[in-house]
Design a protein around this motif. Structure first.
Motif, PDB file in Angstrom:
ATOM      1  N   ASN A  69      12.478   6.663  -6.795  1.00 18.33           N
ATOM      2  CA  ASN A  69      11.126   6.437  -6.275  1.00 18.33           C
ATOM      3  C   ASN A  69      10.868   4.955  -6.035  1.00 18.33           C
ATOM      4  O   ASN A  69      10.245   4.574  -5.023  1.00 18.33           O
ATOM      5  N   ASN A  72      12.663   3.810  -2.801  1.00 19.31           N
ATOM      6  CA  ASN A  72      12.016   4.317  -1.586  1.00 19.31           C
ATOM      7  C   ASN A  72      10.700   3.594  -1.297  1.00 19.31           C
ATOM      8  O   ASN A  72      10.416   3.217  -0.151  1.00 19.31           O
ATOM      9  N   GLN A  73       9.898   3.396  -2.335  1.00 22.72           N
ATOM     10  CA  GLN A  73       8.603   2.740  -2.132  1.00 22.72           C
ATOM     11  C   GLN A  73       8.775   1.258  -1.780  1.00 22.72           C
ATOM     12  O   GLN A  73       8.002   0.721  -0.981  1.00 22.72           O
ATOM     13  N   GLU A  76       9.569   0.957   1.861  1.00 26.02           N
ATOM     14  CA  GLU A  76       8.372   1.129   2.686  1.00 26.02           C
ATOM     15  C   GLU A  76       7.528  -0.151   2.705  1.00 26.02           C
ATOM     16  O   GLU A  76       7.021  -0.561   3.765  1.00 26.02           O
ATOM     17  N   LEU A  77       7.388  -0.788   1.549  1.00 24.05           N
ATOM     18  CA  LEU A  77       6.612  -2.026   1.478  1.00 24.05           C
ATOM     19  C   LEU A  77       7.283  -3.146   2.268  1.00 24.05           C
ATOM     20  O   LEU A  77       6.604  -3.932   2.941  1.00 24.05           O
ATOM     21  N   ASP A  92      -0.858  -3.777  -2.783  1.00 19.11           N
ATOM     22  CA  ASP A  92       0.120  -2.716  -3.029  1.00 19.11           C
ATOM     23  C   ASP A  92       1.322  -3.247  -3.801  1.00 19.11           C
ATOM     24  O   ASP A  92       1.875  -2.546  -4.662  1.00 19.11           O
ATOM     25  N   TYR A  96       2.788  -2.093  -7.407  1.00 19.11           N
ATOM     26  CA  TYR A  96       4.206  -1.734  -7.493  1.00 19.11           C
ATOM     27  C   TYR A  96       4.874  -2.450  -8.671  1.00 19.11           C
ATOM     28  O   TYR A  96       5.603  -1.834  -9.451  1.00 19.11           O
TER      29      TYR A  96
END
Length: 232
Positions: A69, A72-73, A76-77, A92, A96
């Protein structure tokens, strides 16, 4: 001719397979009787062992899921950097870093968060985010954080901290280009602060570390010549 036995010597009868089997059965019965007499202790031990194995398996699966996870996150960031709203990305990234603290992905996010914060002019936050990483300049990511922290320290006028970071990078960074960049920046700071002799020493050190065919060698030699001329 009669045989003689030394005084004190005894004959040893070889142990037969049947004797060994009897000993094994006796030992097994002894253990079985002990287990029956101590059934609560045995039961507790089995339960504790089972819980330990289950916890180990659960933690392994949890860690794998957490890292998946996190990767993946973070991807994206990173895709949003430079295209999205900086303030929103900054928020964000803060979440994180807090959520995935302790993972290697959180360290990468710290560098990204510091970059965004510096772009927004929030240098204090950027420096605070980088400090936990900048202490280990032998790690490539730590060296990157230290170099960024040194640049931020220059921007806010704390040249002493900046020079100390550059010198630590020059001494301990593992990657050659990081050491050379740090030496160049430290030499630039010394020239700016009126220390041509100190800058000259750093340029000499750079030339010692550079290959003869390095494309940047001519630039360093030119700067060294300028500093040497100032000392005459």
């Amino acid at each position: 001719m009669p045989s003689y036995r030394k005084p004190g010597a005894h004959s040893t009868k070889p142990e037969s397979p049947l004797d060994k089997e009897d000993a094994f059965v006796a030992k097994t019965l002894e253990v079985s009787h002990w287990a029956q007499r101590n059934r609560p202790i045995v039961t507790l031990g089995v339960v504790v062992l089972g819980l330990g194995i289950a916890a180990f398996v659960y933690y392994g699966r949890y860690r794998d899921t957490l890292h998946s996870n996190a990767a993946n996150q973070l991807e994206e960031l990173q895709l949003r950097l430079g295209t999205g709203d900086p303030a929103e990305i900054q928020a964000d990234l803060r979440l994180y870093v807090e959520r995935f603290a302790g993972t290697p992905f959180a360290d990468e996010a710290r560098v990204a968060l510091a970059h965004v914060s510096a772009e927004l002019g929030e240098y204090d936050e950027a420096a605070e985010v980088l400090r936990p990483l900048a202490g280990d300049v032998e790690d490539p990511l730590g060296a990157q954080a230290a170099a960024m922290l040194a640049t931020i320290s220059e921007d806010i006028g704390d040249l002493r901290v900046a020079e100390e970071l550059y010198e630590r990078l020059a001494d301990d960074a593992r990657l050659g280009f990081q050491r050379l960049d740090a030496l160049s920046s430290a030499a630039r700071l010394r020239r700016a602060q009126g220390d041509p002799a100190g800058a000259l020493a750093l340029y000499d050190r750079m030339l010692d570390e550079m290959e003869e065919d390095d494309s940047d060698r001519g630039v360093v030699e030119m700067r060294r010549a300028e500093v040497a001329a100032a000392l005459r």
